[in-house]
Structures are given as structure tokens and as C-alpha cells.
Motif scaffolding. Structure first.
Motif, PDB file in Angstrom:
ATOM      1  N   THR A  72      69.569 -13.725  10.546  1.00 28.31           N
ATOM      2  CA  THR A  72      68.123 -13.655  10.695  1.00 28.31           C
ATOM      3  C   THR A  72      67.516 -15.044  10.717  1.00 28.31           C
ATOM      4  O   THR A  72      67.849 -15.890   9.888  1.00 28.31           O
ATOM      5  CB  THR A  72      67.497 -12.829   9.542  1.00 28.31           C
ATOM      6  OG1 THR A  72      68.112 -11.542   9.517  1.00 28.31           O
ATOM      7  CG2 THR A  72      66.002 -12.671   9.730  1.00 28.31           C
ATOM      8  N   ASP A  73      66.621 -15.255  11.666  1.00 27.34           N
ATOM      9  CA  ASP A  73      65.861 -16.496  11.832  1.00 27.34           C
ATOM     10  C   ASP A  73      64.424 -16.196  11.399  1.00 27.34           C
ATOM     11  O   ASP A  73      63.860 -15.172  11.793  1.00 27.34           O
ATOM     12  CB  ASP A  73      65.919 -16.889  13.313  1.00 27.34           C
ATOM     13  CG  ASP A  73      65.045 -18.056  13.671  1.00 27.34           C
ATOM     14  OD1 ASP A  73      65.591 -19.141  13.902  1.00 27.34           O
ATOM     15  OD2 ASP A  73      63.807 -17.882  13.751  1.00 27.34           O
ATOM     16  N   PHE A  74      63.844 -17.080  10.591  1.00 25.71           N
ATOM     17  CA  PHE A  74      62.482 -16.891  10.092  1.00 25.71           C
ATOM     18  C   PHE A  74      61.563 -17.974  10.651  1.00 25.71           C
ATOM     19  O   PHE A  74      62.004 -19.081  10.942  1.00 25.71           O
ATOM     20  CB  PHE A  74      62.454 -16.980   8.564  1.00 25.71           C
ATOM     21  CG  PHE A  74      63.253 -15.910   7.882  1.00 25.71           C
ATOM     22  CD1 PHE A  74      62.653 -14.723   7.493  1.00 25.71           C
ATOM     23  CD2 PHE A  74      64.602 -16.078   7.630  1.00 25.71           C
ATOM     24  CE1 PHE A  74      63.387 -13.726   6.865  1.00 25.71           C
ATOM     25  CE2 PHE A  74      65.344 -15.096   6.997  1.00 25.71           C
ATOM     26  CZ  PHE A  74      64.728 -13.909   6.614  1.00 25.71           C
ATOM     27  N   SER A  75      60.278 -17.644  10.759  1.00 24.25           N
ATOM     28  CA  SER A  75      59.280 -18.637  11.146  1.00 24.25           C
ATOM     29  C   SER A  75      57.971 -18.314  10.440  1.00 24.25           C
ATOM     30  O   SER A  75      57.760 -17.201   9.957  1.00 24.25           O
ATOM     31  CB  SER A  75      59.071 -18.642  12.662  1.00 24.25           C
ATOM     32  OG  SER A  75      58.475 -17.424  13.082  1.00 24.25           O
ATOM     33  N   TYR A  76      57.100 -19.315  10.389  1.00 26.04           N
ATOM     34  CA  TYR A  76      55.777 -19.093   9.805  1.00 26.04           C
ATOM     35  C   TYR A  76      54.915 -18.330  10.786  1.00 26.04           C
ATOM     36  O   TYR A  76      54.921 -18.611  11.988  1.00 26.04           O
ATOM     37  CB  TYR A  76      55.110 -20.420   9.446  1.00 26.04           C
ATOM     38  CG  TYR A  76      55.642 -21.009   8.169  1.00 26.04           C
ATOM     39  CD1 TYR A  76      55.322 -20.429   6.945  1.00 26.04           C
ATOM     40  CD2 TYR A  76      56.476 -22.123   8.179  1.00 26.04           C
ATOM     41  CE1 TYR A  76      55.824 -20.951   5.760  1.00 26.04           C
ATOM     42  CE2 TYR A  76      56.970 -22.643   7.000  1.00 26.04           C
ATOM     43  CZ  TYR A  76      56.642 -22.055   5.795  1.00 26.04           C
ATOM     44  OH  TYR A  76      57.141 -22.560   4.632  1.00 26.04           O
ATOM     45  N   VAL A  77      54.172 -17.366  10.263  1.00 25.00           N
ATOM     46  CA  VAL A  77      53.228 -16.590  11.059  1.00 25.00           C
ATOM     47  C   VAL A  77      51.908 -16.523  10.305  1.00 25.00           C
ATOM     48  O   VAL A  77      51.865 -16.698   9.086  1.00 25.00           O
ATOM     49  CB  VAL A  77      53.738 -15.163  11.356  1.00 25.00           C
ATOM     50  CG1 VAL A  77      55.023 -15.201  12.164  1.00 25.00           C
ATOM     51  CG2 VAL A  77      53.959 -14.381  10.073  1.00 25.00           C
ATOM     52  N   GLY A  78      50.852 -16.251  11.039  1.00 26.44           N
ATOM     53  CA  GLY A  78      49.540 -16.121  10.427  1.00 26.44           C
ATOM     54  C   GLY A  78      48.714 -17.364  10.660  1.00 26.44           C
ATOM     55  O   GLY A  78      49.095 -18.286  11.385  1.00 26.44           O
ATOM     56  N   ALA A  79      47.535 -17.376  10.027  1.00 24.23           N
ATOM     57  CA  ALA A  79      46.609 -18.491  10.194  1.00 24.23           C
ATOM     58  C   ALA A  79      45.797 -18.673   8.911  1.00 24.23           C
ATOM     59  O   ALA A  79      45.696 -17.763   8.080  1.00 24.23           O
ATOM     60  CB  ALA A  79      45.678 -18.215  11.369  1.00 24.23           C
ATOM     61  N   GLY A  80      45.228 -19.848   8.782  1.00 30.65           N
ATOM     62  CA  GLY A  80      44.373 -20.138   7.626  1.00 30.65           C
ATOM     63  C   GLY A  80      45.138 -20.025   6.326  1.00 30.65           C
ATOM     64  O   GLY A  80      46.191 -20.603   6.162  1.00 30.65           O
TER      65      GLY A  80
END
Length: 148
Positions: free
Chosen positions: A78-86
Motif C-alpha cells: 500500500t502506498d499512502f499520500s496526503y489528502v484534504g485541505a486546510g
């Protein structure tokens, strides 16, 4: 120390280079781990310490193996990344090769069977190996016992 990682019957073409990386990391971390003969699962966490939502960087990758007889088989990569804003930013799955569910999921795409993701997996694996060889990751290895 060489961990018997079983790939027979696996749809994904796991390379010998990736298996060697996992064995090298297991050897590197062996002194701090529970005995492998008692292990029911082993998890490898590869992280770029400089990776952040603002700066970017190399995505964290988690690989889990579980006991299968005298060896271990892949559970997932599994590869993870940042998601979302603020203020609402979190690490989430970006790419997930789930061996038990026979499924490849990529964020914002529909899931597909692993056999339909072989070429994609090969590219993912080649990139991961290249990033590892660049030395961008710090690695943590954890061992689970069956009774935990």
C-alpha cells in the motif's frame, strides 16, 4: 537471515529485487524483533522523513507478509499520500494492492482485479525499488505473533 517469501500462485510479478530489499531490511532490524519462528505476520513501513502535505516527497509505503506454512506470503502493498485541505489533511491510501481481496484500488478509480493491474504493479514496483535505492526511506519492521 533470509525469509522464505513465497510467490507461487501470486498474480503480481514480485521481483527478486523487492524480495531482497525485504530480506535486507529484516536482517538490518533483526536484533530488535521478536523471533521469526513465532511470527504470524511481518510489516515493513518505508517512509520519507521529509514527506509532508506542503512539501510533497516520496509517498510512504507499507508491505505486509503473513505466515503460510514455513514461509510468508504477501498480504498487501500500500502506498499512502496526503489528502484534504486546510486543517483537514490526513494520510490515506493512494494505491492498494490487496492480495487477499484480489483487488487493486487507486484513489478516485474503480477497483480492478489484480490480473488487470499487472503492468501498473510492475511500474509501481520499479519506482519503489528505485526510490529505495536512492536511500529516501527510513524503514521500520514489526513482527506480530499469532496470539497478539
Amino acid at each position: 537471515m533470509s525469509l522464505p517469501i513465497l510467490t507461487d500462485g501470486l498474480v503480481l510479478p514480485v521481483s527478486n529485487v523487492l524480495i531482497q530489499i525485504l530480506n535486507d531490511e529484516l536482517t538490518r532490524h533483526a536484533s530488535g524483533l521478536k523471533p521469526l519462528h513465532e511470527a504470524s505476520a511481518i510489516t515493513f513501513n518505508f517512509r520519507d522523513p521529509d514527506y509532508s502535505a506542503k512539501r510533497g516527497g516520496y509517498h510512504p509505503v507499507e508491505i505486509r507478509l503473513s505466515r503460510s506454512g514455513d514461509g510468508f506470503r504477501f498480504d498487501y502493498l500500500t502506498d499512502f499520500s496526503y489528502v484534504g485541505a486546510g486543517w483537514d489533511i490526513e494520510l490515506a491510501k493512494e494505491i492498494d494492492f490487496d492480495i487477499h481481496a484480489d483487488c487493486c484500488e487507486v484513489r478516485f478509480c474503480r477497483p480492478v482485479p489484480l490480473r488487470a493491474a499487472v503492468d501498473f504493479f510492475t511500474t509501481f514496483q520499479d519506482n519503489f525499488v528505485a526510490y529505495y535505492q536512492l536511500g529516501v526511506f527510513t524503514v521500520e519492521v514489526s513482527v506480530e505473533k499469532a496470539d497478539e
